[in-house]
Scaffold this motif. Structure first.
Motif, PDB file in Angstrom:
ATOM      1  N   LEU A 195      -2.603  10.262   0.705  1.00  0.00           N
ATOM      2  CA  LEU A 195      -1.690   9.239   0.192  1.00  0.00           C
ATOM      3  C   LEU A 195      -0.441   9.222   1.050  1.00  0.00           C
ATOM      4  O   LEU A 195      -0.195  10.122   1.853  1.00  0.00           O
ATOM      5  N   THR A 242       1.830   6.444  -7.064  1.00  0.00           N
ATOM      6  CA  THR A 242       0.626   7.125  -7.546  1.00  0.00           C
ATOM      7  C   THR A 242       0.790   8.636  -7.485  1.00  0.00           C
ATOM      8  O   THR A 242       0.382   9.364  -8.389  1.00  0.00           O
ATOM      9  N   ASP A 258       1.084   3.958  -3.120  1.00  0.00           N
ATOM     10  CA  ASP A 258       0.722   5.355  -2.933  1.00  0.00           C
ATOM     11  C   ASP A 258       1.855   6.286  -3.337  1.00  0.00           C
ATOM     12  O   ASP A 258       1.631   7.343  -3.934  1.00  0.00           O
ATOM     13  N   ARG A 312       0.836  -1.204   0.000  1.00  0.00           N
ATOM     14  CA  ARG A 312       0.000   0.000   0.000  1.00  0.00           C
ATOM     15  C   ARG A 312       0.872   1.255   0.000  1.00  0.00           C
ATOM     16  O   ARG A 312       0.630   2.208  -0.750  1.00  0.00           O
TER      17      ARG A 312
END
Length: 835
Positions: A266, A96, A93, A89
């Motif tokens: 994020l 991203t 992030d 995760r």
């Protein structure tokens, strides 16, 4: 002779001989500062004395964080493992947040690259080096990445606008400024930094699946499958910040380091540091540091704001005292539309016409200098700035006896002697001033070329040579017009030019289409005498075009007149005594005295058009006075060329067509070095005399060449269709490493297998009875041999990277060993500087 040559050479020699004294650094305390805070002054202890240095202020970016990591390994840090789902995760992030969202993106990058003497102790005044030249200690700088003191010997600075367009996708760099100081002003290169280190330390994109560094490919700690290669442990991980340590899992190769992500919607990456693991897979460096900082733009996109790379060379080598430093700072991020004219064309890098002539005020905007108040006007002005490298050059006269040494080394390194400062005309190549061949005996040559000091578009070059045995005179003249301004010579990459050339010289039949420069004094000594030579006189018009994407195009027209001499004869089969040819070499039909050398043994004339295209995506090139050097040999490269001979045009006697195809690919094998394959093939489609057949690329000198055969003569195995394959493998001391000094000095094993398959079709074989009365074919010379179904094979075993310079090979011939005058083996060498 330029004054700045002297001191930089002396400093470089000092790192080879070990004159500079080693130093040691105290520990660095870890400090984490949010942008806008003030950095405190640190104290670094060296021996019994202390020096005060100011920490660098954080980069200008919205939410950036500057981290200086504790170097003292005695401080314990409590960490805790993270679950796989949490790691994935966080990594997802981070990536991203850095994804592009705009159709156009712009940013300005300031880049500074340095090569420096590493780990210098400026307080050691008793050392031999500082004792004789104590003023040098005033120019020692502290490197913030490793805490050591370094002495820069060359630098290169660049300012460029990075442009990106999504549709159609294209990236381009517009270089607005280039400045070089130190050793790379002493010798001409297109950034000697790049020539020395190539692309070993290319730009790092942490979002890529692999990071390419020093010829290795290691998985990125932010890649999609990073969790398979790395283990992550948290120092702090809460709702506001996540601080992770990572290292390779057991049995995996990769980086060790840390990363800090700030938590909002994020996990936004703010800082990442990569270092070498304890069991390093790198063969040429001891320590590596990569530190990158990130910030957030108003549109929510995370961007790189600064990047620093430091590579410390292996201690046990002649370059072991050196380190490579690259610092990059990004600013001016924008998403405005980009003018289509700027992105027009295929070039991925363009230079401003004033890029190498920017003022001091221009550089003050990017390299951290500030304005000072004027003495009389009271206005703020830019003071002329001198880096430590440049200031050192002003002390050059303090060292005596180096002027002629530097002058000599300049001639050998650049292979040119500059006339004037800056040079308007370069004399050279210096390695070709004196040479030898089997017909001329001693041969002297003088020549040179104009530089951009005279014109950035029009260039003149040529030479005059004289052979002393028959007092023959030779010449070459070439005029080139470049449609784009050049940096120094017409061969600077990229090329977009038209040239007209006239040349009269002597060479071998097998080199007819290449006409290489055989005047190099080191390659003019041969392992066997060969008088089968010819005089050639040609005129050529050629157009060349390069593109930064790796595409190269060439087209031209050439007319050539060749005259056989020495042990060579150009004579049609129908011209023999009674008009009947019954096979065999021409010496069986003539009164032949090997001690007598005829000056004119027949001639032929050809006129031909040629076109060629090469494609090597990502295979960049760097400029030197000797030509273009490949910067990146990893991507595959392919090339195709076609030549058409026209009978009756400008005196051409033959109609023919020939096609050649070549391909190259390098393969990395982890700790076992790398292997490469070079494949080349060709075919002649028509009936031609033997001077127009395809002879294998032969190298009769003692200097090794990876793309030629070392134990055959140029006309030994002629054919009209062939395929050759060169396989090479350079290891990393995996076998000879059992010998202690070879392992410590990083000597490398080298293996090569060179194979040739070929065939001479019946239409071009003068020994077949059906061709004995043919008016086109010619009888073969003495020593001729044809390929059968068995390929020609030779192998090479060598030791490379001896003292980072010398390569020694043993070459062995496995087939066609019974041919007359065949050599079964021999020693070859080459000198090639290798980091």
């Amino acid at each position: 002779m330029r004054k700045d040559c002297i001191i930089t050479l002396w400093i470089l020699l000092s790192c080879v001989t070990g004159f500079a004294a080693h130093g040691s650094c105290g520990d660095m305390r870890a400090v984490i500062m949010v942008a806008g805070s003030t950095a405190a002054t640190e104290k670094i202890t060296i021996g019994q004395e202390a020096l005060a240095t100011d920490s660098l202020m954080p980069a200008e970016a919205g939410d950036s964080i500057t981290v200086m990591v504790q170097m003292d390994s005695t401080v314990a840090v409590e960490t805790k493992p993270l679950a796989m789902e949490t790691v994935e995760r966080i990594l997802a992030d981070c990536v991203t947040g850095m994804r592009s969202r705009s159709n156009h993106e712009k940013a300005t990058r300031y880049e500074k690259m340095e090569i420096a003497i590493n780990d210098v102790n400026p307080l050691d005044t008793k050392g031999r080096f500082f004792k004789n030249h104590g003023w040098i200690k005033d120019f020692v700088e502290r490197c913030g990445l490793n805490g050591k003191f370094v002495l820069p010997i060359l630098t290169e600075e660049r300012v460029e606008d990075l442009l990106y367009r999504r549709r159609p996708e294209k990236r381009m760099a517009y270089v607005r400024g280039v400045k070089r100081e130190g050793l790379n002003r002493m010798f001409y290169t297109d950034a000697i930094v790049h020539v020395l280190v190539g692309d070993k330390y290319a730009d790092v994109n942490i979002c890529d699946s692999v990071i390419r560094m020093d010829g290795k490919r290691l998985p990125s700690p932010l890649s999609g499958n990073a969790a398979r290669h790395y283990r992550y442990e948290a120092v702090t991980c809460n709702d506001s910040v996540c601080h992770l340590f990572f290292s390779p899992k057991e049995g995996e190769t990769g980086f060790s380091g840390e990363m800090i992500a700030e938590r909002d919607s994020l996990y936004r990456l703010r800082h990442i540091k990569l270092m070498l693991p304890r069991q390093s897979v790198f063969s040429s460096i001891d320590n590596l540091y990569i530190v990158q900082e990130f910030g957030t733009l108003p549109d929510g996109r995370d961007v790189l704001t600064q990047s620093d790379v430091l590579a410390e060379m292996k201690a046990r080598s002649i370059i072991g005292r050196l380190c490579y430093i690259k610092s990059q700072r990004y600013s001016g991020h924008a998403t405005d539309s980009i003018d289509s004219k700027v992105m027009k064309g295929r070039m991925t890098e363009k230079y401003d016409a004033r890029s190498e002539y920017q003022t001091d005020a221009f550089w003050a905007q990017y390299d951290g200098r500030h304005m000072e108040e004027g003495d009389s006007t009271g206005e703020y002005v830019y003071r002329p700035h001198e880096s430590n490298v440049k200031r050192i050059l002003r002390y050059a006269d303090d060292i005596k006896g180096l002027h002629w040494l530097v002058w000599t080394l300049t001639a050998f390194v650049d292979n040119r002697i500059p006339v004037g400062s800056p040079s308007v005309f370069d004399i050279g190549p210096t390695s070709s001033l004196v040479s030898f061949n089997d017909l001329d005996g001693l041969r002297l040559r003088i020549g040179g070329n104009t530089t951009t000091r005279l014109s950035r578009h029009l260039f003149l070059e040529g030479y005059y040579a004289h052979g002393f045995r028959f007092h023959d005179n030779y010449y070459r003249g070439r005029m080139t017009y470049s449609f784009i301004p050049k940096k120094y010579t017409p061969y600077d990459f990229p090329a977009y030019s038209i040239s007209l050339e006239a040349r009269k010289d002597i060479g071998y039949v097998g080199e007819r289409s290449q006409h290489p420069d055989r005047d190099n004094i080191f390659s003019s000594y041969h392992w066997d005498k060969n008088t089968q030579m010819m005089y050639y006189d040609f005129q050529k018009l050629e157009i060349e075009r390069d593109a930064k994407n790796g595409l190269r195009f060439r087209a031209g027209i050439k007319t050539e007149h060749d005259i056989a001499t020495g042990g060579l004869l150009f004579k049609n089969l129908t011209e023999y005594g009674d008009g009947v040819y019954t096979g065999g070499t021409w010496t069986e039909y003539e009164v032949y005295d090997p001690e007598y050398i005829s000056r004119n043994n027949g001639s032929l004339r050809t006129t031909e058009f040629s076109i060629g295209i090469e494609y090597a995506p990502g295979n960049g090139r760097s400029n030197t006075l000797r030509g273009q050097l490949p910067v990146n040999s990893d991507p595959p490269a392919v090339g195709l060329s076609h030549t058409v001979g026209v009978k009756g045009l400008l005196g051409g006697q033959y109609s023919y067509q020939m096609t050649e195809l070549k391909a190259y690919k390098r393969f990395f094998m982890g700790d076992w070095g790398f292997a490469s394959a070079f494949l080349k093939g060709g075919i002649v489609w028509d009936r031609v005399p033997y001077p127009l057949l395809l002879a294998p690329q032969a190298n009769m000198s003692y200097v090794s060449d990876e793309e030629s055969f070392s134990l055959i003569t140029p006309s030994e195995l002629v054919n009209d269709q062939y395929v050759q394959l060169f396989l090479t493998w350079e290891m990393n001391s995996n076998l000879i490493g059992v010998v202690d000094f070879m392992r410590k000095w990083r000597w490398k094993e080298y293996f090569s297998l060179r194979m040739l398959w070929g065939n001479l079709t019946s239409k071009n074989n003068p020994q077949l009875p059906k061709n004995w009365n043919n008016s086109i074919l010619m009888a073969f010379p003495e020593g001729y041999g044809m390929l059968s179904s068995t390929p020609y094979v030779e192998g090479v075993v060598g030791i490379h990277n001896i003292f980072n310079v010398l390569n020694i090979d043993y070459v062995h011939r496995f087939s066609y060993r019974r041919l007359p005058n065949s050599r079964h083996g021999g020693i070859r060498f080459t000198c090639r500087f290798n980091f």
